[in-house]
Design a protein around this motif. Sequence first.
Motif, PDB file in Angstrom:
ATOM      1  N   GLN A 155       0.825  -1.205   0.000  1.00  0.00           N
ATOM      2  CA  GLN A 155       0.000   0.000   0.000  1.00  0.00           C
ATOM      3  C   GLN A 155       0.861   1.258   0.000  1.00  0.00           C
ATOM      4  O   GLN A 155       0.559   2.221  -0.712  1.00  0.00           O
ATOM      5  N   VAL A 156       1.925   1.256   0.781  1.00  0.00           N
ATOM      6  CA  VAL A 156       2.836   2.411   0.811  1.00  0.00           C
ATOM      7  C   VAL A 156       3.447   2.609  -0.577  1.00  0.00           C
ATOM      8  O   VAL A 156       3.507   3.729  -1.084  1.00  0.00           O
ATOM      9  N   PHE A 157       3.881   1.520  -1.188  1.00  0.00           N
ATOM     10  CA  PHE A 157       4.457   1.582  -2.536  1.00  0.00           C
ATOM     11  C   PHE A 157       3.452   2.190  -3.517  1.00  0.00           C
ATOM     12  O   PHE A 157       3.788   3.095  -4.283  1.00  0.00           O
ATOM     13  N   MET A 158       2.216   1.712  -3.479  1.00  0.00           N
ATOM     14  CA  MET A 158       1.173   2.204  -4.390  1.00  0.00           C
ATOM     15  C   MET A 158       0.907   3.691  -4.173  1.00  0.00           C
ATOM     16  O   MET A 158       0.642   4.419  -5.121  1.00  0.00           O
ATOM     17  N   ASN A 159       0.997   4.147  -2.933  1.00  0.00           N
ATOM     18  CA  ASN A 159       0.752   5.557  -2.614  1.00  0.00           C
ATOM     19  C   ASN A 159       1.906   6.463  -3.025  1.00  0.00           C
ATOM     20  O   ASN A 159       1.714   7.665  -3.170  1.00  0.00           O
ATOM     21  N   ASN A 160       3.089   5.904  -3.187  1.00  0.00           N
ATOM     22  CA  ASN A 160       4.276   6.717  -3.467  1.00  0.00           C
ATOM     23  C   ASN A 160       4.738   6.682  -4.913  1.00  0.00           C
ATOM     24  O   ASN A 160       5.394   7.615  -5.365  1.00  0.00           O
ATOM     25  N   VAL A 161       4.423   5.613  -5.606  1.00  0.00           N
ATOM     26  CA  VAL A 161       4.886   5.473  -6.986  1.00  0.00           C
ATOM     27  C   VAL A 161       3.686   5.604  -7.922  1.00  0.00           C
ATOM     28  O   VAL A 161       2.756   4.793  -7.858  1.00  0.00           O
ATOM     29  N   PRO A 162       3.678   6.620  -8.779  1.00  0.00           N
ATOM     30  CA  PRO A 162       2.553   6.793  -9.704  1.00  0.00           C
ATOM     31  C   PRO A 162       2.350   5.553 -10.575  1.00  0.00           C
ATOM     32  O   PRO A 162       3.315   4.895 -10.983  1.00  0.00           O
ATOM     33  N   GLU A 163       1.124   5.246 -10.874  1.00  0.00           N
ATOM     34  CA  GLU A 163       0.734   4.023 -11.595  1.00  0.00           C
ATOM     35  C   GLU A 163       1.569   3.732 -12.837  1.00  0.00           C
ATOM     36  O   GLU A 163       2.028   2.605 -13.006  1.00  0.00           O
ATOM     37  N   PRO A 164       1.816   4.683 -13.709  1.00  0.00           N
ATOM     38  CA  PRO A 164       2.556   4.321 -14.929  1.00  0.00           C
ATOM     39  C   PRO A 164       3.994   3.855 -14.679  1.00  0.00           C
ATOM     40  O   PRO A 164       4.610   3.279 -15.563  1.00  0.00           O
ATOM     41  N   TYR A 165       4.528   4.077 -13.479  1.00  0.00           N
ATOM     42  CA  TYR A 165       5.939   3.765 -13.200  1.00  0.00           C
ATOM     43  C   TYR A 165       6.124   2.579 -12.258  1.00  0.00           C
ATOM     44  O   TYR A 165       7.256   2.211 -11.956  1.00  0.00           O
ATOM     45  N   ARG A 166       5.049   1.984 -11.815  1.00  0.00           N
ATOM     46  CA  ARG A 166       5.152   0.917 -10.812  1.00  0.00           C
ATOM     47  C   ARG A 166       5.937  -0.293 -11.296  1.00  0.00           C
ATOM     48  O   ARG A 166       6.600  -0.955 -10.503  1.00  0.00           O
ATOM     49  N   GLU A 167       5.867  -0.582 -12.566  1.00  0.00           N
ATOM     50  CA  GLU A 167       6.627  -1.721 -13.108  1.00  0.00           C
ATOM     51  C   GLU A 167       8.122  -1.417 -13.149  1.00  0.00           C
ATOM     52  O   GLU A 167       8.943  -2.328 -13.125  1.00  0.00           O
ATOM     53  N   ALA A 168       8.482  -0.142 -13.191  1.00  0.00           N
ATOM     54  CA  ALA A 168       9.887   0.261 -13.329  1.00  0.00           C
ATOM     55  C   ALA A 168      10.609   0.401 -11.987  1.00  0.00           C
ATOM     56  O   ALA A 168      11.836   0.485 -11.961  1.00  0.00           O
ATOM     57  N   VAL A 169       9.862   0.421 -10.895  1.00  0.00           N
ATOM     58  CA  VAL A 169      10.463   0.625  -9.575  1.00  0.00           C
ATOM     59  C   VAL A 169      10.319  -0.656  -8.760  1.00  0.00           C
ATOM     60  O   VAL A 169       9.215  -1.164  -8.570  1.00  0.00           O
ATOM     61  N   ARG A 170      11.441  -1.169  -8.293  1.00  0.00           N
ATOM     62  CA  ARG A 170      11.444  -2.405  -7.487  1.00  0.00           C
ATOM     63  C   ARG A 170      11.420  -2.041  -6.001  1.00  0.00           C
ATOM     64  O   ARG A 170      12.341  -1.391  -5.510  1.00  0.00           O
ATOM     65  N   PRO A 171      10.351  -2.444  -5.270  1.00  0.00           N
ATOM     66  CA  PRO A 171      10.262  -2.088  -3.845  1.00  0.00           C
ATOM     67  C   PRO A 171      10.938  -3.105  -2.923  1.00  0.00           C
ATOM     68  O   PRO A 171      10.969  -4.305  -3.222  1.00  0.00           O
ATOM     69  N   PHE A 172      11.447  -2.601  -1.815  1.00  0.00           N
ATOM     70  CA  PHE A 172      12.003  -3.424  -0.741  1.00  0.00           C
ATOM     71  C   PHE A 172      11.550  -2.815   0.585  1.00  0.00           C
ATOM     72  O   PHE A 172      11.476  -1.592   0.712  1.00  0.00           O
ATOM     73  N   ALA A 173      11.294  -3.665   1.568  1.00  0.00           N
ATOM     74  CA  ALA A 173      10.890  -3.199   2.895  1.00  0.00           C
ATOM     75  C   ALA A 173      12.006  -3.506   3.887  1.00  0.00           C
ATOM     76  O   ALA A 173      12.529  -4.621   3.929  1.00  0.00           O
ATOM     77  N   LEU A 174      12.370  -2.507   4.676  1.00  0.00           N
ATOM     78  CA  LEU A 174      13.396  -2.647   5.711  1.00  0.00           C
ATOM     79  C   LEU A 174      12.824  -2.122   7.019  1.00  0.00           C
ATOM     80  O   LEU A 174      12.064  -1.160   7.026  1.00  0.00           O
ATOM     81  N   ARG A 175      13.215  -2.737   8.105  1.00  0.00           N
ATOM     82  CA  ARG A 175      12.686  -2.314   9.395  1.00  0.00           C
ATOM     83  C   ARG A 175      13.618  -1.300  10.052  1.00  0.00           C
ATOM     84  O   ARG A 175      14.804  -1.546  10.220  1.00  0.00           O
ATOM     85  N   GLY A 176      13.057  -0.158  10.408  1.00  0.00           N
ATOM     86  CA  GLY A 176      13.831   0.900  11.039  1.00  0.00           C
ATOM     87  C   GLY A 176      13.818   0.803  12.551  1.00  0.00           C
ATOM     88  O   GLY A 176      13.138  -0.035  13.134  1.00  0.00           O
ATOM     89  N   ASN A 177      14.575   1.648  13.161  1.00  0.00           N
ATOM     90  CA  ASN A 177      14.645   1.704  14.615  1.00  0.00           C
ATOM     91  C   ASN A 177      13.492   2.520  15.172  1.00  0.00           C
ATOM     92  O   ASN A 177      12.994   3.435  14.527  1.00  0.00           O
ATOM     93  N   GLN A 178      13.097   2.198  16.388  1.00  0.00           N
ATOM     94  CA  GLN A 178      12.063   2.940  17.104  1.00  0.00           C
ATOM     95  C   GLN A 178      12.783   3.709  18.209  1.00  0.00           C
ATOM     96  O   GLN A 178      13.111   3.138  19.239  1.00  0.00           O
TER      97      GLN A 178
END
Length: 179
Positions: free
Chosen positions: A93-116
Amino acid sequence: MKIIVTYKTKYGSSKQYALWLADALDCQAEQVERIRLNDLLRYDVVIHVGGLYAGRVDGFARIAKHLDALKNKRLLLCMVGMTNPTEQEKYRQVFMNNVPEPYREAVRPFALRGNQLFSKMSLFHRLMMKVPKAMAQKVPAERRTAEDKAFIENYGKDICFARREAIDEVVAYVKGLQG
């Protein structure tokens, strides 16, 4: 293959991941604010690392406004959040909200856990963290996930989740592009 890692950090997790990636890939890491389109055009692979704040990947808008010009580049988006990376639907969902639809195939997402790091958080961010805590507390105790329970229990504490081995998937993906 020329690679650059850009990042934007508020509390240090994104910078740490960017530096680990730059070291593992033998490339440069730069704050995204210091990078211009002409700089990015010199690279084959652009990796952006940014923290999640209210569903947005910090600093990615600076890259996103140039997605058309970067269409022939390999683009990676590393989203650094408090949510466990196994919670794929939340990161999707975060990826979909940040990357405009026409470019989603061109951007490879990765999730990393940050510090609290509550001790370093601004008052605004500490207040924002009350929302997911309240949401987790509304879930009946018997239906809470391990993630919900841990969030409630650790609210207000400093906990370091960032681990160097978390970048292994990103590094393997980039090395696969080279070979």
